[in-house]
Design a protein around this motif. Structure first.
Motif, PDB file in Angstrom:
ATOM      1  N   ILE A  55       0.838  -1.206   0.000  1.00  0.00           N
ATOM      2  CA  ILE A  55       0.000   0.000   0.000  1.00  0.00           C
ATOM      3  C   ILE A  55       0.867   1.247   0.000  1.00  0.00           C
ATOM      4  O   ILE A  55       0.590   2.222  -0.722  1.00  0.00           O
ATOM      5  CB  ILE A  55      -0.951  -0.015   1.211  1.00  0.00           C
ATOM      6  N   VAL A  56       1.934   1.241   0.795  1.00  0.00           N
ATOM      7  CA  VAL A  56       2.824   2.411   0.849  1.00  0.00           C
ATOM      8  C   VAL A  56       3.460   2.650  -0.516  1.00  0.00           C
ATOM      9  O   VAL A  56       3.575   3.790  -0.965  1.00  0.00           O
ATOM     10  CB  VAL A  56       3.909   2.204   1.929  1.00  0.00           C
ATOM     11  N   GLU A  57       3.896   1.579  -1.194  1.00  0.00           N
ATOM     12  CA  GLU A  57       4.590   1.758  -2.466  1.00  0.00           C
ATOM     13  C   GLU A  57       3.641   2.036  -3.626  1.00  0.00           C
ATOM     14  O   GLU A  57       3.930   2.876  -4.476  1.00  0.00           O
ATOM     15  CB  GLU A  57       5.427   0.526  -2.798  1.00  0.00           C
ATOM     16  N   ALA A  58       2.523   1.327  -3.673  1.00  0.00           N
ATOM     17  CA  ALA A  58       1.656   1.417  -4.849  1.00  0.00           C
ATOM     18  C   ALA A  58       0.351   2.156  -4.605  1.00  0.00           C
ATOM     19  O   ALA A  58      -0.218   2.737  -5.530  1.00  0.00           O
ATOM     20  CB  ALA A  58       1.352   0.015  -5.374  1.00  0.00           C
ATOM     21  N   GLY A  59      -0.158   2.120  -3.374  1.00  0.00           N
ATOM     22  CA  GLY A  59      -1.396   2.827  -3.060  1.00  0.00           C
ATOM     23  C   GLY A  59      -2.565   2.388  -3.923  1.00  0.00           C
ATOM     24  O   GLY A  59      -2.831   1.196  -4.109  1.00  0.00           O
ATOM     25  N   ALA A  60      -3.249   3.369  -4.518  1.00  0.00           N
ATOM     26  CA  ALA A  60      -4.446   3.096  -5.304  1.00  0.00           C
ATOM     27  C   ALA A  60      -4.154   2.335  -6.592  1.00  0.00           C
ATOM     28  O   ALA A  60      -5.075   1.787  -7.214  1.00  0.00           O
ATOM     29  CB  ALA A  60      -5.157   4.411  -5.633  1.00  0.00           C
ATOM     30  N   LYS A  61      -2.887   2.265  -6.991  1.00  0.00           N
ATOM     31  CA  LYS A  61      -2.540   1.523  -8.208  1.00  0.00           C
ATOM     32  C   LYS A  61      -2.903   0.043  -8.083  1.00  0.00           C
ATOM     33  O   LYS A  61      -3.129  -0.630  -9.092  1.00  0.00           O
ATOM     34  CB  LYS A  61      -1.045   1.658  -8.495  1.00  0.00           C
ATOM     35  N   LEU A  62      -2.959  -0.438  -6.852  1.00  0.00           N
ATOM     36  CA  LEU A  62      -3.286  -1.847  -6.641  1.00  0.00           C
ATOM     37  C   LEU A  62      -4.721  -2.174  -7.017  1.00  0.00           C
ATOM     38  O   LEU A  62      -5.056  -3.345  -7.224  1.00  0.00           O
ATOM     39  CB  LEU A  62      -3.042  -2.226  -5.178  1.00  0.00           C
ATOM     40  N   THR A  63      -5.570  -1.167  -7.082  1.00  0.00           N
ATOM     41  CA  THR A  63      -6.985  -1.400  -7.366  1.00  0.00           C
ATOM     42  C   THR A  63      -7.347  -1.173  -8.830  1.00  0.00           C
ATOM     43  O   THR A  63      -8.501  -1.335  -9.207  1.00  0.00           O
ATOM     44  CB  THR A  63      -7.860  -0.489  -6.484  1.00  0.00           C
ATOM     45  N   VAL A  64      -6.380  -0.800  -9.655  1.00  0.00           N
ATOM     46  CA  VAL A  64      -6.651  -0.617 -11.083  1.00  0.00           C
ATOM     47  C   VAL A  64      -7.014  -1.976 -11.685  1.00  0.00           C
ATOM     48  O   VAL A  64      -6.274  -2.957 -11.490  1.00  0.00           O
ATOM     49  CB  VAL A  64      -5.417  -0.024 -11.799  1.00  0.00           C
ATOM     50  N   PRO A  65      -8.129  -2.086 -12.389  1.00  0.00           N
ATOM     51  CA  PRO A  65      -8.583  -3.389 -12.890  1.00  0.00           C
ATOM     52  C   PRO A  65      -7.527  -4.158 -13.684  1.00  0.00           C
ATOM     53  O   PRO A  65      -7.354  -5.365 -13.484  1.00  0.00           O
ATOM     54  CB  PRO A  65      -9.790  -3.029 -13.759  1.00  0.00           C
ATOM     55  N   SER A  66      -6.824  -3.485 -14.583  1.00  0.00           N
ATOM     56  CA  SER A  66      -5.822  -4.190 -15.384  1.00  0.00           C
ATOM     57  C   SER A  66      -4.669  -4.693 -14.522  1.00  0.00           C
ATOM     58  O   SER A  66      -4.117  -5.783 -14.762  1.00  0.00           O
ATOM     59  CB  SER A  66      -5.282  -3.271 -16.485  1.00  0.00           C
ATOM     60  N   THR A  67      -4.317  -3.921 -13.498  1.00  0.00           N
ATOM     61  CA  THR A  67      -3.252  -4.344 -12.585  1.00  0.00           C
ATOM     62  C   THR A  67      -3.705  -5.540 -11.748  1.00  0.00           C
ATOM     63  O   THR A  67      -2.946  -6.491 -11.532  1.00  0.00           O
ATOM     64  CB  THR A  67      -2.850  -3.178 -11.655  1.00  0.00           C
ATOM     65  N   LEU A  68      -4.945  -5.477 -11.303  1.00  0.00           N
ATOM     66  CA  LEU A  68      -5.502  -6.608 -10.557  1.00  0.00           C
ATOM     67  C   LEU A  68      -5.542  -7.867 -11.412  1.00  0.00           C
ATOM     68  O   LEU A  68      -5.252  -8.970 -10.926  1.00  0.00           O
ATOM     69  CB  LEU A  68      -6.910  -6.267 -10.061  1.00  0.00           C
ATOM     70  N   ALA A  69      -5.883  -7.714 -12.685  1.00  0.00           N
ATOM     71  CA  ALA A  69      -5.954  -8.871 -13.587  1.00  0.00           C
ATOM     72  C   ALA A  69      -4.572  -9.494 -13.757  1.00  0.00           C
ATOM     73  O   ALA A  69      -4.421 -10.729 -13.702  1.00  0.00           O
ATOM     74  CB  ALA A  69      -6.524  -8.456 -14.936  1.00  0.00           C
ATOM     75  N   LEU A  70      -3.556  -8.665 -13.950  1.00  0.00           N
ATOM     76  CA  LEU A  70      -2.201  -9.183 -14.083  1.00  0.00           C
ATOM     77  C   LEU A  70      -1.730  -9.800 -12.769  1.00  0.00           C
ATOM     78  O   LEU A  70      -1.040 -10.824 -12.764  1.00  0.00           O
ATOM     79  CB  LEU A  70      -1.245  -8.065 -14.511  1.00  0.00           C
ATOM     80  N   GLY A  71      -2.105  -9.175 -11.653  1.00  0.00           N
ATOM     81  CA  GLY A  71      -1.753  -9.734 -10.354  1.00  0.00           C
ATOM     82  C   GLY A  71      -2.381 -11.093 -10.135  1.00  0.00           C
ATOM     83  O   GLY A  71      -1.746 -12.010  -9.593  1.00  0.00           O
ATOM     84  N   LEU A  72      -3.618 -11.261 -10.573  1.00  0.00           N
ATOM     85  CA  LEU A  72      -4.280 -12.558 -10.466  1.00  0.00           C
ATOM     86  C   LEU A  72      -3.582 -13.591 -11.349  1.00  0.00           C
ATOM     87  O   LEU A  72      -3.424 -14.747 -10.952  1.00  0.00           O
ATOM     88  CB  LEU A  72      -5.747 -12.425 -10.867  1.00  0.00           C
ATOM     89  N   ALA A  73      -3.142 -13.148 -12.535  1.00  0.00           N
ATOM     90  CA  ALA A  73      -2.406 -14.056 -13.416  1.00  0.00           C
ATOM     91  C   ALA A  73      -1.121 -14.527 -12.747  1.00  0.00           C
ATOM     92  O   ALA A  73      -0.772 -15.712 -12.809  1.00  0.00           O
ATOM     93  CB  ALA A  73      -2.092 -13.358 -14.741  1.00  0.00           C
ATOM     94  N   VAL A  74      -0.413 -13.615 -12.086  1.00  0.00           N
ATOM     95  CA  VAL A  74       0.820 -13.978 -11.388  1.00  0.00           C
ATOM     96  C   VAL A  74       0.509 -14.953 -10.259  1.00  0.00           C
ATOM     97  O   VAL A  74       1.217 -15.951 -10.066  1.00  0.00           O
ATOM     98  CB  VAL A  74       1.527 -12.721 -10.841  1.00  0.00           C
ATOM     99  N   ALA A  75      -0.548 -14.675  -9.493  1.00  0.00           N
ATOM    100  CA  ALA A  75      -0.913 -15.544  -8.379  1.00  0.00           C
ATOM    101  C   ALA A  75      -1.269 -16.944  -8.866  1.00  0.00           C
ATOM    102  O   ALA A  75      -0.860 -17.950  -8.270  1.00  0.00           O
ATOM    103  CB  ALA A  75      -2.088 -14.942  -7.613  1.00  0.00           C
ATOM    104  N   LEU A  76      -2.019 -17.024  -9.956  1.00  0.00           N
ATOM    105  CA  LEU A  76      -2.427 -18.323 -10.483  1.00  0.00           C
ATOM    106  C   LEU A  76      -1.240 -19.074 -11.078  1.00  0.00           C
ATOM    107  O   LEU A  76      -1.054 -20.269 -10.836  1.00  0.00           O
ATOM    108  CB  LEU A  76      -3.526 -18.151 -11.533  1.00  0.00           C
ATOM    109  N   LEU A  77      -0.415 -18.364 -11.869  1.00  0.00           N
ATOM    110  CA  LEU A  77       0.712 -19.008 -12.539  1.00  0.00           C
ATOM    111  C   LEU A  77       1.809 -19.411 -11.556  1.00  0.00           C
ATOM    112  O   LEU A  77       2.419 -20.471 -11.690  1.00  0.00           O
ATOM    113  CB  LEU A  77       1.301 -18.074 -13.598  1.00  0.00           C
ATOM    114  N   SER A  78       2.070 -18.548 -10.577  1.00  0.00           N
ATOM    115  CA  SER A  78       3.202 -18.782  -9.683  1.00  0.00           C
ATOM    116  C   SER A  78       2.831 -19.542  -8.417  1.00  0.00           C
ATOM    117  O   SER A  78       3.729 -19.996  -7.698  1.00  0.00           O
ATOM    118  CB  SER A  78       3.844 -17.443  -9.291  1.00  0.00           C
ATOM    119  N   SER A  79       1.545 -19.662  -8.123  1.00  0.00           N
ATOM    120  CA  SER A  79       1.156 -20.296  -6.868  1.00  0.00           C
ATOM    121  C   SER A  79       0.122 -21.391  -7.059  1.00  0.00           C
ATOM    122  O   SER A  79       0.397 -22.567  -6.830  1.00  0.00           O
ATOM    123  CB  SER A  79       0.615 -19.237  -5.889  1.00  0.00           C
TER     124      SER A  79
END
Length: 315
Positions: free
Chosen positions: A216-240
């Motif tokens: 939150i300190v580093e990215a703040g509201a950027k974490l809630t951007v839909p495209s960023t969330l989608a890529l984050g979900l891809a990382v979570a699914l692929l890497s975990s």
């Protein structure tokens, strides 16, 4: 790039630890192509997920990516596993907290590393953590050979000095390796205390809580951007989530030492992902360095497996 892989990392350094994982006991029969293919597919998923994470770092920062990966993977695992919360003692929860903390620290360090140095180099340095743990646990003179081989690979990779790689990035990768070793120890303990993947899911959730303020300190509201969330979900699914599932199926039919040898190929797979996705080309020297570390890891695994077999009672 190893976080929530159902503690499969413990098999990389300590083959006998695989039986203590949430995934259960492995069979000792010969490996078939099916489970081997599943493990390789899982490793490919992890490292290509790491490559996607590198693409995501400019959007959310390294700490933001860690938060997205751990938090989204935790949500998926908690929904799938639905772990029970009652019936555990203070020491059980202490183990989960330690496991989750090691998981978060490992991810924070490795993402800081791949933000500064090539993916293949980062994973090669990271795998030294489990390798050192395996050498220490083995307590055999032959282990010094594998340690020397790995050291030669590291010297080649650094080109005589880590300034070629960016010393900060190399330092983070080595720190990630140390955290991976801690992760191995606590993953095995968690597997003995919690059924199935319950302990993993709970530790993942705690790791997400640890990383959340930093993200939150580093990215703040950027974490809630839909495209960023989608890529984050891809990382979570692929890497975990995906590799955990594949390896869970594979380990029902695959001997733990075979699994560990396959996992020793991670640096090469990471280098391949870095080349194909991130266009990070390897020099001949870098390729040789990675090969030396892989050889050392495989040798250490084989030595550990042979030691375990010699100590096992004969039928």
């Amino acid at each position: 790039m190893n976080d929530a892989r159902a503690a499969d990392a413990s098999a990389v350094a300590l083959p006998e630890a695989a039986a203590a994982h949430p995934r259960g006991v492995t069979r000792r029969g010969p490996a078939s192509a099916g489970p081997v293919a599943l493990v390789v597919a899982g490793a490919l998923s992890v490292q290509f997920g790491a490559a996607v994470a590198v693409l995501l770092i400019p959007r959310a920062g390294a700490l933001g990516v860690v938060t997205l990966r751990l938090a989204l993977a935790a949500v998926v695992l908690l929904l799938v596993c639905r772990p029970r919360l009652r019936g555990y003692g203070r020491s059980d929860w202490g183990t989960v907290v330690a496991f989750g903390t090691a998981m978060a620290a490992m991810n924070i360090c490795i993402y800081q590393a791949i933000d500064r140095i090539p993916l293949g180099a980062a994973v090669t340095l990271e795998v030294l953590g489990p390798l050192v743990l395996s050498v220490v646990a083995s307590r055999r003179l032959v282990s010094l050979v594998w340690a020397g081989l790995a050291l030669g690979g590291v010297v080649l990779l650094s080109g005589g000095g880590f300034d070629r790689l960016d010393p900060v990035g190399a330092g983070f990768a080595l720190a990630a390796g140390a955290m991976w070793a801690a992760y191995i120890v606590f993953s095995a303990r968690t597997g003995r205390r919690f059924p199935q993947a319950d302990g993993l899911a709970l530790a993942m959730a705690f790791g997400a809580v640890v990383s959340l303020p930093l993200g939150i300190v580093e990215a703040g509201a950027k974490l809630t951007v839909p495209s960023t969330l989608a890529l984050g979900l891809a990382v979570a699914l692929l890497s975990s989530v995906l590799p955990y599932t594949l390896e869970l199926i594979a380990l029902r039919r695959l001997p733990a030492p075979t699994f560990a040898v396959l996992m020793s190929l991670e640096p090469a797979i990471a280098a391949l992902a870095g080349f194909l996705v991130l266009h990070q080309a390897l020099s001949v020297t870098d390729a040789l360095a990675i090969a030396l570390v892989i050889g050392a890891s495989m040798g250490a695994v084989r030595s550990q497996a042979a030691r375990a077999a010699s100590r096992a009672p004969s039928d």
